[in-house]
Scaffold this motif. Structure first.
Motif, PDB file in Angstrom:
ATOM      1  N   LEU A 204      -7.730  47.432 -18.434  1.00  0.00           N
ATOM      2  CA  LEU A 204      -6.479  47.438 -19.179  1.00  0.00           C
ATOM      3  C   LEU A 204      -5.364  47.421 -18.132  1.00  0.00           C
ATOM      4  O   LEU A 204      -5.125  48.412 -17.436  1.00  0.00           O
ATOM      5  N   ILE A 205      -4.683  46.282 -18.021  1.00  0.00           N
ATOM      6  CA  ILE A 205      -3.719  46.042 -16.946  1.00  0.00           C
ATOM      7  C   ILE A 205      -2.308  46.130 -17.519  1.00  0.00           C
ATOM      8  O   ILE A 205      -1.975  45.412 -18.469  1.00  0.00           O
ATOM      9  N   THR A 206      -1.481  46.983 -16.943  1.00  0.00           N
ATOM     10  CA  THR A 206      -0.077  47.088 -17.353  1.00  0.00           C
ATOM     11  C   THR A 206       0.789  46.403 -16.311  1.00  0.00           C
ATOM     12  O   THR A 206       0.642  46.650 -15.105  1.00  0.00           O
ATOM     13  N   ILE A 207       1.668  45.529 -16.780  1.00  0.00           N
ATOM     14  CA  ILE A 207       2.604  44.853 -15.889  1.00  0.00           C
ATOM     15  C   ILE A 207       4.019  45.240 -16.303  1.00  0.00           C
ATOM     16  O   ILE A 207       4.249  45.672 -17.447  1.00  0.00           O
ATOM     17  N   ALA A 208       4.967  45.099 -15.386  1.00  0.00           N
ATOM     18  CA  ALA A 208       6.338  45.509 -15.698  1.00  0.00           C
ATOM     19  C   ALA A 208       7.336  44.706 -14.878  1.00  0.00           C
ATOM     20  O   ALA A 208       7.053  44.306 -13.739  1.00  0.00           O
ATOM     21  N   ASN A 209       8.489  44.465 -15.470  1.00  0.00           N
ATOM     22  CA  ASN A 209       9.621  43.902 -14.748  1.00  0.00           C
ATOM     23  C   ASN A 209      10.302  45.062 -14.023  1.00  0.00           C
ATOM     24  O   ASN A 209      11.043  45.840 -14.616  1.00  0.00           O
ATOM     25  N   GLN A 210      10.059  45.175 -12.735  1.00  0.00           N
ATOM     26  CA  GLN A 210      10.610  46.267 -11.942  1.00  0.00           C
ATOM     27  C   GLN A 210      11.828  45.845 -11.123  1.00  0.00           C
ATOM     28  O   GLN A 210      12.370  46.642 -10.362  1.00  0.00           O
ATOM     29  N   GLY A 211      12.231  44.584 -11.289  1.00  0.00           N
ATOM     30  CA  GLY A 211      13.412  44.105 -10.594  1.00  0.00           C
ATOM     31  C   GLY A 211      14.675  44.407 -11.369  1.00  0.00           C
ATOM     32  O   GLY A 211      14.660  45.048 -12.419  1.00  0.00           O
ATOM     33  N   ASP A 212      15.808  43.908 -10.859  1.00  0.00           N
ATOM     34  CA  ASP A 212      17.096  44.170 -11.503  1.00  0.00           C
ATOM     35  C   ASP A 212      17.579  42.993 -12.346  1.00  0.00           C
ATOM     36  O   ASP A 212      18.743  42.941 -12.743  1.00  0.00           O
ATOM     37  N   GLY A 213      16.670  42.054 -12.633  1.00  0.00           N
ATOM     38  CA  GLY A 213      17.057  40.860 -13.385  1.00  0.00           C
ATOM     39  C   GLY A 213      16.284  40.696 -14.674  1.00  0.00           C
ATOM     40  O   GLY A 213      15.688  41.637 -15.199  1.00  0.00           O
ATOM     41  N   THR A 214      16.269  39.452 -15.161  1.00  0.00           N
ATOM     42  CA  THR A 214      15.661  39.111 -16.455  1.00  0.00           C
ATOM     43  C   THR A 214      14.521  38.122 -16.244  1.00  0.00           C
ATOM     44  O   THR A 214      14.668  37.137 -15.515  1.00  0.00           O
ATOM     45  N   VAL A 215      13.374  38.394 -16.895  1.00  0.00           N
ATOM     46  CA  VAL A 215      12.253  37.460 -16.870  1.00  0.00           C
ATOM     47  C   VAL A 215      12.549  36.315 -17.837  1.00  0.00           C
ATOM     48  O   VAL A 215      12.912  36.541 -18.993  1.00  0.00           O
ATOM     49  N   VAL A 216      12.400  35.075 -17.350  1.00  0.00           N
ATOM     50  CA  VAL A 216      12.703  33.878 -18.140  1.00  0.00           C
ATOM     51  C   VAL A 216      11.448  33.017 -18.214  1.00  0.00           C
ATOM     52  O   VAL A 216      10.742  32.834 -17.211  1.00  0.00           O
ATOM     53  N   GLY A 231      13.644  33.984 -27.597  1.00  0.00           N
ATOM     54  CA  GLY A 231      12.308  33.466 -27.298  1.00  0.00           C
ATOM     55  C   GLY A 231      12.160  32.909 -25.901  1.00  0.00           C
ATOM     56  O   GLY A 231      11.035  32.596 -25.475  1.00  0.00           O
ATOM     57  N   ASP A 232      13.256  32.804 -25.155  1.00  0.00           N
ATOM     58  CA  ASP A 232      13.211  32.235 -23.799  1.00  0.00           C
ATOM     59  C   ASP A 232      12.971  33.284 -22.726  1.00  0.00           C
ATOM     60  O   ASP A 232      12.789  32.926 -21.555  1.00  0.00           O
ATOM     61  N   VAL A 233      12.991  34.553 -23.086  1.00  0.00           N
ATOM     62  CA  VAL A 233      12.909  35.609 -22.071  1.00  0.00           C
ATOM     63  C   VAL A 233      11.703  36.515 -22.315  1.00  0.00           C
ATOM     64  O   VAL A 233      11.123  36.534 -23.402  1.00  0.00           O
ATOM     65  N   ASP A 234      11.330  37.235 -21.262  1.00  0.00           N
ATOM     66  CA  ASP A 234      10.299  38.291 -21.312  1.00  0.00           C
ATOM     67  C   ASP A 234       8.893  37.774 -21.575  1.00  0.00           C
ATOM     68  O   ASP A 234       8.053  38.521 -22.093  1.00  0.00           O
ATOM     69  N   ASN A 235       8.602  36.527 -21.197  1.00  0.00           N
ATOM     70  CA  ASN A 235       7.244  36.007 -21.287  1.00  0.00           C
ATOM     71  C   ASN A 235       6.685  35.777 -19.883  1.00  0.00           C
ATOM     72  O   ASN A 235       7.325  35.113 -19.057  1.00  0.00           O
ATOM     73  N   VAL A 236       5.496  36.309 -19.622  1.00  0.00           N
ATOM     74  CA  VAL A 236       4.850  36.179 -18.316  1.00  0.00           C
ATOM     75  C   VAL A 236       3.492  35.518 -18.503  1.00  0.00           C
ATOM     76  O   VAL A 236       2.644  36.028 -19.245  1.00  0.00           O
ATOM     77  N   GLN A 237       3.278  34.386 -17.860  1.00  0.00           N
ATOM     78  CA  GLN A 237       1.954  33.763 -17.859  1.00  0.00           C
ATOM     79  C   GLN A 237       1.099  34.448 -16.794  1.00  0.00           C
ATOM     80  O   GLN A 237       1.617  34.910 -15.777  1.00  0.00           O
ATOM     81  N   TYR A 238      -0.211  34.493 -17.020  1.00  0.00           N
ATOM     82  CA  TYR A 238      -1.061  35.214 -16.085  1.00  0.00           C
ATOM     83  C   TYR A 238      -2.435  34.572 -15.981  1.00  0.00           C
ATOM     84  O   TYR A 238      -2.867  33.788 -16.842  1.00  0.00           O
ATOM     85  N   PRO A 251      -3.711  39.200 -24.438  1.00  0.00           N
ATOM     86  CA  PRO A 251      -3.481  37.965 -25.190  1.00  0.00           C
ATOM     87  C   PRO A 251      -3.744  36.735 -24.327  1.00  0.00           C
ATOM     88  O   PRO A 251      -3.778  36.834 -23.107  1.00  0.00           O
ATOM     89  N   ASP A 252      -3.961  35.588 -24.973  1.00  0.00           N
ATOM     90  CA  ASP A 252      -4.315  34.372 -24.260  1.00  0.00           C
ATOM     91  C   ASP A 252      -3.209  33.955 -23.297  1.00  0.00           C
ATOM     92  O   ASP A 252      -2.097  33.639 -23.726  1.00  0.00           O
ATOM     93  N   TYR A 253      -3.496  33.966 -22.026  1.00  0.00           N
ATOM     94  CA  TYR A 253      -2.740  33.413 -20.884  1.00  0.00           C
ATOM     95  C   TYR A 253      -1.280  33.857 -20.764  1.00  0.00           C
ATOM     96  O   TYR A 253      -0.622  33.596 -19.767  1.00  0.00           O
ATOM     97  N   LYS A 254      -0.743  34.572 -21.741  1.00  0.00           N
ATOM     98  CA  LYS A 254       0.669  34.955 -21.698  1.00  0.00           C
ATOM     99  C   LYS A 254       0.853  36.351 -22.282  1.00  0.00           C
ATOM    100  O   LYS A 254       0.318  36.677 -23.324  1.00  0.00           O
ATOM    101  N   SER A 255       1.644  37.168 -21.574  1.00  0.00           N
ATOM    102  CA  SER A 255       1.944  38.522 -22.045  1.00  0.00           C
ATOM    103  C   SER A 255       3.443  38.647 -22.280  1.00  0.00           C
ATOM    104  O   SER A 255       4.238  38.260 -21.416  1.00  0.00           O
ATOM    105  N   ARG A 256       3.814  39.144 -23.454  1.00  0.00           N
ATOM    106  CA  ARG A 256       5.232  39.335 -23.760  1.00  0.00           C
ATOM    107  C   ARG A 256       5.635  40.767 -23.416  1.00  0.00           C
ATOM    108  O   ARG A 256       4.981  41.734 -23.829  1.00  0.00           O
ATOM    109  N   LEU A 257       6.729  40.894 -22.669  1.00  0.00           N
ATOM    110  CA  LEU A 257       7.205  42.207 -22.264  1.00  0.00           C
ATOM    111  C   LEU A 257       8.024  42.839 -23.382  1.00  0.00           C
ATOM    112  O   LEU A 257       8.809  42.180 -24.046  1.00  0.00           O
ATOM    113  N   SER A 258       7.820  44.135 -23.561  1.00  0.00           N
ATOM    114  CA  SER A 258       8.628  44.925 -24.482  1.00  0.00           C
ATOM    115  C   SER A 258       9.106  46.150 -23.707  1.00  0.00           C
ATOM    116  O   SER A 258       8.285  46.867 -23.124  1.00  0.00           O
ATOM    117  N   ASN A 259      10.425  46.356 -23.695  1.00  0.00           N
ATOM    118  CA  ASN A 259      10.987  47.417 -22.843  1.00  0.00           C
ATOM    119  C   ASN A 259      10.536  47.251 -21.398  1.00  0.00           C
ATOM    120  O   ASN A 259      10.185  48.208 -20.711  1.00  0.00           O
TER     121      ASN A 259
END
Length: 304
Positions: A204-216, A231-238, A251-259
């Motif tokens: 169970l892998i937790t990822i996070a936006n730890q920078g000072d910007g926005t994931v696009v 819908g253009d932000v907070d999506n990370v492919q993996y 989820p399949d190939y993409k994780s959506r960030l919440s908070n």
């Protein structure tokens, strides 16, 4: 006399400790090869206004120059990044160009500072509306670029957790150690929980936006910065891989960030289900676009 010798010896030790781990007979390059810290940290491209460009106060009928310094403080190269300036009234300030592209080398074991560049935007004589003595303008610099975080996490794999063997090469712990501090990008793996079962292992892998910007979303970078929608932000492919095992992740190939956080769950079927415990590497790649911004307030004053 003894005090003097002790003081000199202490100073000598301090000098040695400041040599960044370089041992006698080693070059700095050889020491860096043994201590690669490029995949550590939670930064990507950082930006700053060069001091005095723009100035805090600017007068009408004079040109205006804005210079931004760009640094790649992460471990992935940037190609085709875009920097732009907004937040000003183009009727009175005619900045050119509207945007610029940039490329930056990453941090490496031999280049611990990463790539560096500057971007300049200039306006001919600036003006103010008739009867206006001063006007505040908040210049907002935005960088948008593609990035990847490459996390290589050592994990213990035990195909037979019910084994009675006491002395094995490693022990499975529910919380995988050694992850804190980031992996050379603003989106990082923050925790990994491991569950071992006969012939398989789950993470169970937790990822996070730890920078000072926005994931696009990478496919939405052409909308950055002004046209981005929810819908253009907070999506990370993996992608997640491990040698000697076939895995399925959700989820399949993409994780959506919440908070600013997201979760990936992977289960691997082990090809050698009777092997004793062993240590291997969990390979996690996170692909995303990123936007960072910085503002500078300038007071425009009438020269007359």
């Amino acid at each position: 006399m003894k005090k003097r010798i002790l003081t000199l010896f202490t100073l000598f030790l301090l000098v040695l400790s400041g040599c960044a781990g370089v041992k006698f007979g080693q070059t700095k390059e050889q020491a860096a090869a043994l201590t690669d810290l490029s995949h550590v940290g939670v930064k990507g491209v950082t930006l700053n206004f060069i001091k005095g460009q723009p100035p805090d106060v600017s007068f009408t009928n004079t040109p205006l120059d804005i210079v931004i310094e760009l640094k790649n403080e992460g471990a992935y190269p940037v190609s085709g990044g875009v920097i732009s300036i907004s937040g000003y009234d183009s009727q009175w300030i005619n900045l050119q160009p509207r945007e610029k592209t940039f490329s930056l080398d990453p941090k490496t074991k031999f280049n611990t500072f990463g790539g560096y560049d500057t971007a300049q935007f200039s306006s001919s004589n600036i003006y103010l509306p008739r009867g206006t003595d001063n006007l505040d303008q908040n210049f907002l610099a935005s960088v948008c670029y593609k990035y990847r975080t490459e996390a290589r996490i050592p994990v213990c794999i035990d195909p037979n957790p019910a084994s009675i063997l006491e002395n094995e090469a490693c022990k499975v712990t529910q919380s995988v150690p050694g992850i804190a501090g980031g992996q050379g990008g603003p989106v990082s793996v923050t925790t990994i929980r491991e569950d071992a079962a006969p012939g398989q292992v789950s993470f169970l892998i937790t990822i996070a936006n730890q920078g000072d910007g926005t994931v696009v979303e990478q496919s939405s970078l052409n909308k950055c910065p002004g046209e981005l929608k929810f819908g253009d932000v907070d999506n990370v492919q993996y992608s997640v891989r491990m040698s000697g095992a076939n895995g399925v992740c959700k989820p399949d190939y993409k994780s959506r960030l919440s908070n600013k956080q997201g979760v990936i769950q992977c289960t691997f079927i082990l090809t050698n289900a009777v092997s004793p415990a062993y240590q291997t590497v969990l390979e996690i790649n996170l692909d995303y676009g990123y936007m960072s911004q910085k503002a500078k307030m300038v007071k425009l004053k009438s020269f007359t």
